[in-house]
Scaffold this motif. Structure first.
Motif, short mmCIF file in Angstrom:
data_model
loop_
_atom_site.label_atom_id
_atom_site.label_comp_id
_atom_site.label_asym_id
_atom_site.label_seq_id
_atom_site.Cartn_x
_atom_site.Cartn_y
_atom_site.Cartn_z
N GLN A 111 14.88 7.47 4.31
CA GLN A 111 14.66 8.76 4.38
C GLN A 111 14.70 9.95 3.86
OE1 GLN A 111 18.58 8.47 7.37
NE2 GLN A 111 16.96 8.20 8.98
N LEU A 112 15.48 9.76 2.74
CA LEU A 112 15.93 10.36 1.58
C LEU A 112 14.22 10.69 1.33
CD1 LEU A 112 17.79 12.57 -0.12
CD2 LEU A 112 17.88 10.41 -2.11
N THR A 113 13.89 9.32 -0.13
CA THR A 113 12.69 9.57 -0.62
C THR A 113 11.23 9.80 -0.06
OG1 THR A 113 12.00 7.63 0.39
CG2 THR A 113 13.46 7.25 -1.97
N GLN A 114 11.00 11.77 -0.65
CA GLN A 114 10.04 12.37 0.16
C GLN A 114 9.99 13.46 -0.66
OE1 GLN A 114 9.48 12.22 4.66
NE2 GLN A 114 12.10 11.79 5.17
N ASN A 115 9.28 14.21 0.10
CA ASN A 115 8.99 15.79 -0.45
C ASN A 115 9.32 16.70 0.81
OD1 ASN A 115 6.46 14.91 -2.70
ND2 ASN A 115 5.54 14.12 -1.27
N ASN A 175 13.87 6.19 -7.91
CA ASN A 175 15.20 6.67 -8.43
C ASN A 175 14.95 8.00 -8.89
OD1 ASN A 175 16.36 4.43 -7.00
ND2 ASN A 175 17.76 5.26 -6.72
N THR A 176 13.61 8.46 -9.25
CA THR A 176 13.59 9.97 -9.78
C THR A 176 13.07 10.76 -9.17
OG1 THR A 176 11.21 9.57 -10.11
CG2 THR A 176 12.60 8.56 -12.04
N TYR A 177 13.71 11.86 -9.76
CA TYR A 177 12.95 13.28 -8.36
C TYR A 177 12.87 14.11 -9.60
CZ TYR A 177 17.19 16.05 -10.97
OH TYR A 177 17.89 17.12 -12.00
N THR A 178 11.68 14.92 -8.92
CA THR A 178 11.73 16.49 -9.33
C THR A 178 11.40 17.29 -8.60
OG1 THR A 178 9.51 14.88 -10.33
CG2 THR A 178 8.41 17.19 -10.08
N ALA A 179 11.98 18.54 -9.27
CA ALA A 179 12.48 19.49 -8.34
C ALA A 179 11.84 20.74 -8.80
CB ALA A 179 14.05 20.31 -8.68
N ARG A 180 11.25 22.10 -8.14
CA ARG A 180 10.26 22.71 -8.28
C ARG A 180 10.71 24.15 -8.15
NH1 ARG A 180 8.10 20.10 -11.67
NH2 ARG A 180 5.98 18.93 -11.67
N GLY A 181 10.18 25.06 -8.49
CA GLY A 181 10.78 26.65 -7.85
C GLY A 181 12.39 26.90 -8.85
#
Length: 136
Positions: free
Chosen positions: A39-43, A69-75
């Protein structure tokens, strides 16, 4: 005459066996429930942000969690690194970024909505509770 009855019983028995052994292929399969990781692994797109209960601008903030288990945050929001690693705690009630200390309490998580809370200390405002609501 007796052989006619035996033949009738055998034929009836074969008919009953064949009726009960048929499988209805038209029944839909029950979908398997997704894990929290699935559920978590989405955009995710931030749709609502509150700081101590007051609405804040969302400024197009997005975060993508991957199965590796990586993330990318934008903003421009929050003081988290733009990229890094994520993990659930042992009870899957918190998402830890880069091994901590930043951790987000998982208030709710479904296939298309996620609500997280983080407590931060701001030098101007002191203790701040941020509640983030994400959608797809």
């Amino acid at each position: 005459m007796k052989s006619k009855y035996n033949l009738f019983y055998v034929a009836s028995l074969l008919l009953l066996v064949s009726l009960f052994s048929c499988k209805d292929d038209d029944e839909p399969e029950t979908p398997k429930a997704k894990t929290k990781t699935e559920q978590l692994t989405q955009n995710w797109k931030l749709i609502k942000l509150t700081a101590n209960g007051s609405d804040q601008p969302t400024d197009g903030y997005t975060v993508k969690f991957t199965a590796s288990n990586t993330y990318t945050a934008r903003g421009a929001l929050l003081s988290v690194q733009e990229t890094g690693t994520w993990a659930f705690n042992s009870t899957e009630s918190e998402v830890l970024l880069n091994g901590g200390p930043e951790k987000f309490l998982v208030n709710s998580l479904t296939d298309n909505k996620m609500t997280l809370t983080i407590n931060q200390t701001n030098y101007k405002a002191g203790a701040v509770e941020l509640k983030l609501e994400f959608g797809l």
